[in-house]
Design a protein around this motif. Sequence first.
Motif, PDB file in Angstrom:
ATOM      1  N   LEU A 112       0.827  -1.210   0.000  1.00 25.14           N
ATOM      2  CA  LEU A 112       0.000   0.000   0.000  1.00 25.14           C
ATOM      3  C   LEU A 112       0.857   1.255   0.000  1.00 25.14           C
ATOM      4  CD1 LEU A 112      -2.846  -0.966   2.487  1.00 25.14           C
ATOM      5  CD2 LEU A 112      -3.054  -0.605   0.033  1.00 25.14           C
ATOM      6  N   TYR A 113       1.898   1.272   0.845  1.00 19.23           N
ATOM      7  CA  TYR A 113       2.771   2.443   0.886  1.00 19.23           C
ATOM      8  C   TYR A 113       3.541   2.602  -0.416  1.00 19.23           C
ATOM      9  CZ  TYR A 113       1.855   3.550   5.747  1.00 19.23           C
ATOM     10  OH  TYR A 113       1.241   3.923   6.905  1.00 19.23           O
ATOM     11  N   LEU A 119       2.255   6.404  -6.961  1.00 19.79           N
ATOM     12  CA  LEU A 119       1.249   7.343  -7.449  1.00 19.79           C
ATOM     13  C   LEU A 119       1.717   8.782  -7.265  1.00 19.79           C
ATOM     14  CD1 LEU A 119      -2.103   5.749  -6.260  1.00 19.79           C
ATOM     15  CD2 LEU A 119      -1.333   6.064  -8.605  1.00 19.79           C
ATOM     16  N   TYR A 120       2.341   9.052  -6.110  1.00 10.60           N
ATOM     17  CA  TYR A 120       2.847  10.400  -5.855  1.00 10.60           C
ATOM     18  C   TYR A 120       3.911  10.764  -6.882  1.00 10.60           C
ATOM     19  CZ  TYR A 120       5.166  14.343  -3.680  1.00 10.60           C
ATOM     20  OH  TYR A 120       5.725  15.558  -3.454  1.00 10.60           O
ATOM     21  N   LYS A 121       4.840   9.838  -7.136  1.00 14.43           N
ATOM     22  CA  LYS A 121       5.902  10.098  -8.113  1.00 14.43           C
ATOM     23  C   LYS A 121       5.317  10.309  -9.503  1.00 14.43           C
ATOM     24  CE  LYS A 121       9.509   7.512  -5.720  1.00 14.43           C
ATOM     25  NZ  LYS A 121      10.320   6.282  -5.711  1.00 14.43           N
ATOM     26  N   GLU A 122       4.331   9.500  -9.848  1.00 17.68           N
ATOM     27  CA  GLU A 122       3.690   9.610 -11.158  1.00 17.68           C
ATOM     28  C   GLU A 122       2.999  10.965 -11.308  1.00 17.68           C
ATOM     29  OE1 GLU A 122       0.149   7.174 -13.272  1.00 17.68           O
ATOM     30  OE2 GLU A 122       1.683   5.948 -12.286  1.00 17.68           O
ATOM     31  N   GLN A 124       3.749  13.683  -9.631  1.00 15.86           N
ATOM     32  CA  GLN A 124       4.800  14.703  -9.634  1.00 15.86           C
ATOM     33  C   GLN A 124       5.417  14.825 -11.019  1.00 15.86           C
ATOM     34  OE1 GLN A 124       5.431  16.646  -7.038  1.00 15.86           O
ATOM     35  NE2 GLN A 124       7.017  17.800  -8.073  1.00 15.86           N
ATOM     36  N   GLU A 125       5.710  13.682 -11.656  1.00  9.40           N
ATOM     37  CA  GLU A 125       6.280  13.691 -13.001  1.00  9.40           C
ATOM     38  C   GLU A 125       5.314  14.311 -14.002  1.00  9.40           C
ATOM     39  OE1 GLU A 125       7.274   9.620 -13.728  1.00  9.40           O
ATOM     40  OE2 GLU A 125       8.984   9.650 -12.354  1.00  9.40           O
ATOM     41  N   LEU A 126       4.041  13.988 -13.887  1.00 12.03           N
ATOM     42  CA  LEU A 126       3.033  14.556 -14.781  1.00 12.03           C
ATOM     43  C   LEU A 126       2.956  16.071 -14.595  1.00 12.03           C
ATOM     44  CD1 LEU A 126       0.722  14.203 -16.809  1.00 12.03           C
ATOM     45  CD2 LEU A 126      -0.799  13.789 -14.874  1.00 12.03           C
ATOM     46  N   TYR A 127       2.970  16.523 -13.347  1.00 12.50           N
ATOM     47  CA  TYR A 127       2.923  17.954 -13.046  1.00 12.50           C
ATOM     48  C   TYR A 127       4.140  18.661 -13.638  1.00 12.50           C
ATOM     49  CZ  TYR A 127       2.854  22.282 -10.363  1.00 12.50           C
ATOM     50  OH  TYR A 127       2.864  23.602  -9.996  1.00 12.50           O
ATOM     51  N   GLU A 128       5.319  18.079 -13.461  1.00 18.02           N
ATOM     52  CA  GLU A 128       6.539  18.685 -13.997  1.00 18.02           C
ATOM     53  C   GLU A 128       6.507  18.740 -15.513  1.00 18.02           C
ATOM     54  OE1 GLU A 128       9.698  16.383 -12.270  1.00 18.02           O
ATOM     55  OE2 GLU A 128       9.413  17.271 -10.282  1.00 18.02           O
ATOM     56  N   ARG A 129       5.996  17.673 -16.149  1.00 20.14           N
ATOM     57  CA  ARG A 129       5.890  17.644 -17.600  1.00 20.14           C
ATOM     58  C   ARG A 129       4.901  18.708 -18.081  1.00 20.14           C
ATOM     59  NH1 ARG A 129       5.086  12.318 -18.176  1.00 20.14           N
ATOM     60  NH2 ARG A 129       2.868  12.469 -18.574  1.00 20.14           N
ATOM     61  N   MET A 130       3.800  18.881 -17.361  1.00 18.76           N
ATOM     62  CA  MET A 130       2.812  19.896 -17.729  1.00 18.76           C
ATOM     63  C   MET A 130       3.414  21.294 -17.617  1.00 18.76           C
ATOM     64  SD  MET A 130      -0.643  18.324 -15.978  1.00 18.76           S
ATOM     65  CE  MET A 130      -1.453  19.901 -15.973  1.00 18.76           C
ATOM     66  N   ILE A 131       4.163  21.538 -16.548  1.00 15.97           N
ATOM     67  CA  ILE A 131       4.815  22.849 -16.365  1.00 15.97           C
ATOM     68  C   ILE A 131       5.815  23.098 -17.489  1.00 15.97           C
ATOM     69  CG2 ILE A 131       6.388  24.165 -14.865  1.00 15.97           C
ATOM     70  CD1 ILE A 131       3.556  24.025 -13.768  1.00 15.97           C
ATOM     71  N   GLN A 132       6.596  22.069 -17.827  1.00 15.77           N
ATOM     72  CA  GLN A 132       7.573  22.211 -18.896  1.00 15.77           C
ATOM     73  C   GLN A 132       6.898  22.532 -20.224  1.00 15.77           C
ATOM     74  OE1 GLN A 132       9.955  18.739 -19.524  1.00 15.77           O
ATOM     75  NE2 GLN A 132      11.327  19.743 -20.964  1.00 15.77           N
ATOM     76  N   GLU A 133       5.825  21.805 -20.535  1.00 20.16           N
ATOM     77  CA  GLU A 133       5.094  22.056 -21.779  1.00 20.16           C
ATOM     78  C   GLU A 133       4.481  23.450 -21.786  1.00 20.16           C
ATOM     79  OE1 GLU A 133       2.304  18.897 -22.376  1.00 20.16           O
ATOM     80  OE2 GLU A 133       3.885  17.376 -22.548  1.00 20.16           O
ATOM     81  N   LYS A 134       3.988  23.871 -20.638  1.00 23.06           N
ATOM     82  CA  LYS A 134       3.393  25.214 -20.532  1.00 23.06           C
ATOM     83  C   LYS A 134       4.469  26.272 -20.771  1.00 23.06           C
ATOM     84  CE  LYS A 134       0.803  28.142 -17.388  1.00 23.06           C
ATOM     85  NZ  LYS A 134       0.255  28.294 -16.047  1.00 23.06           N
TER      86      LYS A 134
END
Length: 144
Positions: A112-113, A119-122, A124-134
């Motif tokens: 579970l942990y 999920l947190y890493k995923e 975070q990576e998605l957020y960073e990719r979105m910021i980069q694309e923006k």
Amino acid sequence: MNADISSKKVHLGRNIKRLREMLGVKQDALAVELHITQAGVSKLEAKEEIEKETLEKIAQILKIPVEAIENFNDEGALNFIANTFHSQDLSDNSIGHQFTFNFNPIDKIVELYTEKEDLYKEKQELYERMIQEKNELIERLLNK
């Protein structure tokens, strides 16, 4: 009072879900055996009524009688578990019984942990990719 009990509608899907979870069977595993998707099992578990043929297949897969699914309730849950674990041949008059569980509770907690961290890493990576694309989009617009 007996009339109240007999008039209650049995939710077969919910009973399947609870028994499946008690037996440590995942939806994916049941789906494979039923030749349907995991989402199909989820929908099946949401249904109040289930066709007799499907019910028999599920009972066979879970290695339980159809009646266990049809008559499962909160009061009988402990009896069901007790009967399942004590249905072994007790003719040796041994005091202790060894039970084999198909999961280790500590492993489940770690899992579970780990899933939560993944999920947190995923995210975070998605957020960073979105910021980069923006940022790339803003740069392109400013360079025009």
